[in-house]
Design an enzyme around this catalytic site. Sequence first.
Site, PDB file in Angstrom:
ATOM      1  NE  ARG A   1       7.337  -3.577  -8.493  1.00 52.22           N
ATOM      2  CZ  ARG A   1       8.211  -4.045  -7.606  1.00 52.22           C
ATOM      3  NH1 ARG A   1       9.446  -3.584  -7.598  1.00 52.22           N
ATOM      4  NH2 ARG A   1       7.845  -4.966  -6.736  1.00 52.22           N
TER       5      ARG A   1
ATOM      6  CB  CYS B   1       8.809   0.852  -5.550  1.00 50.66           C
ATOM      7  SG  CYS B   1       7.618  -0.452  -5.174  1.00 50.66           S
TER       8      CYS B   1
END
Length: 304
Positions: free
Chosen positions: A240, A194
Amino acid sequence: MTYSQVFQPTKSDTSAGLLWSGLLVACVLIAYAPTVSNLIDGPWQTEQEGHGPLIIAASLWFVWQSRSNLKLVKTSPAPIVGWMALLFGLVLMFLARLQQGLVTFEMFSIIPVIVGCILILLGWPALRVLAFPIAFLFFAVPMPDWIIDAATVPLKVLISNMVTGILYAAGYPVAQNGVMIMIGTYQLLVKDACSGMNSIFALSAIGVFYAYAFRWSEKVRSVILLMSIIPITIAANFIRVLALVLIAYYGGPDLLDGIVHDLTGISLFVVALFLLFLLDAALGLCIAAYRRLHVRPRQQQVAV
């Protein structure tokens, strides 16, 4: 007998040159077959380096697009510099294979080998034509772990700070400890995937490919697009992580495993590409507006 007749290459010379070229290319392919095998079994199976084969295919496409320019190039071999570059690449490959796990240097060594082969066979004019396809191969070189680790941690902290700040301002019960985000009764760890490093490498390659293939005549526009890759990637990763945190808050952290996490990863890349093309469209509108404002007044002055 004229001067041109004396120095005109014969069919035997041409055949010998083609034979020598084919032999040299075959030797390079054989030498790097183990390298390709190691990449297939290792880095190319990961999310971070999975774009390697596409980079090689894109480089070959650039070479194919340059075929008309290569036909116009005058052959002028530079054997001394060419052999120096070729030997440097082969020595680098040999040393990398002696030390197991140095696939980065092993893959990088193919670049000076290719440069050396081109100089030996064709010379500097051909190398200038093929400079970009060769340089584009840098994106196929797996990044060393120490570079990835050094860049991943700051990016994870930055994205965690941004997500926590936005959610706290929106009234969510959220707190943060480094890369650990606490929301409600759940604790979520922002993992390396991430951080955005995977997307930065892949999106950088796509951005360079797009700028060179479609916007190379507009230098300023190309530079702006390339400079925007890292901010766009960070923005897409922020979206995200924000989505994942909200999914965990409303549906529980169990939803983050499996297909949901993979879908957010794919959507991240789609969002990043969309933002890149949206920026390119906005730059196109700005350039068109600038030309209308500055070209028409000059035409009117000339008409007067």
